[in-house]
Structure formats: structure tokens, C-alpha cells
Design a protein around this motif. Sequence first.
Motif, short mmCIF file in Angstrom:
data_model
loop_
_atom_site.label_atom_id
_atom_site.label_comp_id
_atom_site.label_asym_id
_atom_site.label_seq_id
_atom_site.Cartn_x
_atom_site.Cartn_y
_atom_site.Cartn_z
N LEU A 96 19.15 -58.54 -7.85
CA LEU A 96 18.98 -58.52 -9.30
C LEU A 96 17.52 -58.68 -9.71
O LEU A 96 17.10 -58.15 -10.73
CB LEU A 96 19.82 -59.61 -9.95
CG LEU A 96 21.34 -59.44 -9.86
CD1 LEU A 96 22.05 -60.65 -10.44
CD2 LEU A 96 21.79 -58.16 -10.57
N LEU A 120 26.74 -57.50 -11.23
CA LEU A 120 26.72 -57.74 -12.67
C LEU A 120 28.12 -57.82 -13.24
O LEU A 120 28.42 -58.66 -14.09
CB LEU A 120 25.93 -56.62 -13.36
CG LEU A 120 24.43 -56.57 -13.03
CD1 LEU A 120 23.82 -55.28 -13.55
CD2 LEU A 120 23.71 -57.77 -13.62
N PRO A 135 19.23 -61.98 -17.67
CA PRO A 135 19.17 -60.69 -18.38
C PRO A 135 18.08 -60.72 -19.44
O PRO A 135 17.91 -61.72 -20.14
CB PRO A 135 20.56 -60.58 -19.02
CG PRO A 135 21.43 -61.48 -18.22
CD PRO A 135 20.55 -62.61 -17.79
N ALA A 153 22.47 -55.97 -17.04
CA ALA A 153 21.18 -55.89 -16.36
C ALA A 153 20.06 -56.16 -17.33
O ALA A 153 19.04 -56.74 -17.00
CB ALA A 153 21.01 -54.52 -15.72
#
Length: 412
Positions: free
Chosen positions: A40, A191, A238, A198
Motif C-alpha cells: 500500500l 483495500l 488513504p 486507495a
Amino acid sequence: MYFNKQYFQLFGEKEFDTYEREQIVAIKDEIERESENYILNVNETEFINYITNKYVLKEPQFDYDNIFVSTYQKDIEGKYWPRRYNVYDDKFYSVDVIVYHIPFVGMSELLKYIPNPRMLWNEKVYIEEQCLCYEIISFEKEASKVKREFESFVNNLNQQLNNLLGNIRQYNDKLYSVVKSNLQSKKQKILEKNNMLAALGVPIKKADNISKTFSVPISKSKKEIVLKPSVTEKEFTPEPTLDSGIYEDIIATIYDVGKQFERLPSTYSRKEEEHLRDHFLLFLQPRYEWSATGETFNKSGKTDILIRYNNSNIFIAECKFWKGPKNYLATITQLLGYLTWRDSKAAVIIFVQNKDFSAVLKSVEETTNQHPNYLGFANKQNDSWFNYRFHINGDKNREVKVAVLLFHIPSI
């Protein structure tokens, strides 16, 4: 010496198609082994480039200009000698072996694989000191016969190698997209599992009543070893981002307006940076709708064009006159200092008054990669529109897309 050689069947050990499938499985497995936070947080482009470069296949290429020959004697059992020789089947006799050493570059492992399509030919060979070694047993001790046999070997070698190179190039051509697809699939699963986005899509869209083309008002007078990317963040958060399609449309709009400046130098050559900035805003503002507030674009200082969200910049454009490569790099530094979020977007808009516009374009291409935050060249839209990748200060995983647009407005 003879028994220590690692012989193999040239282009005859294993199907290349099978090897390719194994490579793709290995890529997927490597990506799957990475932690969730790494996937991520890592800079996506840098990670894709790292995996792609790790698994890319380096083509074997032979250096026929530097072939050399060696020889040794080998004892061969009589039953393997030609029948015309008066030898006993169960006894060994010494014979000369001619060894051709063909230097090559690339991955020697690939020489074992059977290409598709293929010719029904292979030979027993071995690798020694980055040379492909092919042996010819010289029973007759006739140089011309040995030479003809080697020439036939080289001819077949080249034909089969061309088949293999076709397979390698097809694999390499699709490798980047295979890596990207596996990475994005892994990221999407993470996610969805964690019920995260994202990035928070900033609510900007193109206005419905704006045509795809527009005209600028005319005045009354006449108007380009790769290390694995490291990640310092422990947890993914995020962050807002500007949609890539909107960003590309913004840059295209800026470019179209700037080209109009070039067509009407008498109108724009004497204007200051701030006035030219405002002219861009004149066409940007009505093209986009912000669902949260009325104002999509903001002004900051004399030359900035901003899109802000939650008190931070997600897009910034800086307008400057060309004052040499040092000032150009300083502008990029200034621009990056205004951004903090991952996947930010930016533009450097440069007005060039120099008569030699080509020299300025060349200077931009030669000096951009000298910036300490430079990550890579994305593409070149045309001669005066370059797209680059930079990173925010101190974190290579927070990438900034920077379009560099240059417009020639010579002084009149």
C-alpha cells in the motif's frame, strides 16, 4: 578436464513456453509475499520497475568476430569410431577434439530452452568462461571438413536463436503489464479486505456545458542494478488525489492556451507572469466543477495555480519565464515543497523569450534528471511538452507527476 564439463542440449532441454509460465508464477508469488503495508505504501511505478528489471530476460547474442579454437585429446571406445577404421569395439583409442569457443553476452540459461516455433535440431554443448563451446571430433584430421561442420553448426545456431529471440521479446514486451496487473490485483484485495480506498477521489469533474474544443478571444488588432524500493511508513493512510483523467485534461487545456500565446506574440510577449497565469485561469475555471465549493482553482502568490483539498494542495502549476537551467531546477524544488500527499500532480509552465527555443528545450531534457527528487521520465507528448516523475522531499514513495510545458513567446 573432459569429465568436469557441464554438457547440455542446445535449445533442447525444456520448452520455453513452460519456462515463461514459471516466471510469471514466480512474479505473482514474490508480490504476494510482500506485506500489506509495503504494497500500500510503496511507490507503484518504482516497485513495478524493480520487479520488471529483476525478471526481464537478457537476450543471448554471439560475438562471432572473436571466436577462438582449442584442442585436446580424448579416448573414444572403438565401437563409436567410423566403421572404416580398423579398431576393436571394446578398446579405447585417442583422437583429437577441436573445440570452438564462441563468446556471447546475455543469459546462458536461455540457451537450454526449446523455442516455439522451432527447427528439429540441437547439439551437445557446454559453457566455459562466457563462451559457448562446441566440440568436433577430428577422426580424419581434415581442416576443411572441420570448418564445414562448424559453419553448418553456426547456420543452425542462428536460425534456432532467432526463434528463441522472438519468444524472449514477446515475454519482455508484456512483462511490465504482467507485473502491474499482479501488483494492482494484490493492492485491490488488501483495500477491499480492510474496507479502504486507495485515495479519496477529490470531487472534481468537467463541466457538462464545455465543448471539447475552445477558441481564445482574438484582439481587435489580430488576436527516460535496480534496488528494491524501501518503505518508511508503518501504516497506510488513504489520501486525496486528483483523478488522472482530470489532470491530463487540465494539462491539455493549459497546453492549448499556451500554444495560442505562441501564435499571437504581439498580444502576449509584453505581459508579466501573473497576467499570463490569469489568462490560463480564464479558461480553466469554467471547465471544471467542484461539488464541495464553487471555486475549483485558486491563486497563491504571483504565479501559482492551485487546487486545494482539506487545506493541502493536490495540484499546483507554476508559471515562470525561462532564466536558465539553475532557475528551472529551483522552480521544481519550490513546486515540490508545496505538496505533501501521495500521488500529487503538478505542472511547470515556462515562457521562453530566447530566440533559440530549441536550445532551451535541449537544456530542459539534459538537466531535469539532475534534480535530487527526480524519479524518471514518463513520456514526451511533443517537442515542448514533457512528463516526468518526481518525489516529495524525503520520501520516494510519495510520487508527484510533473508536466513541463514550454511556450515560445519571443520579445517583440
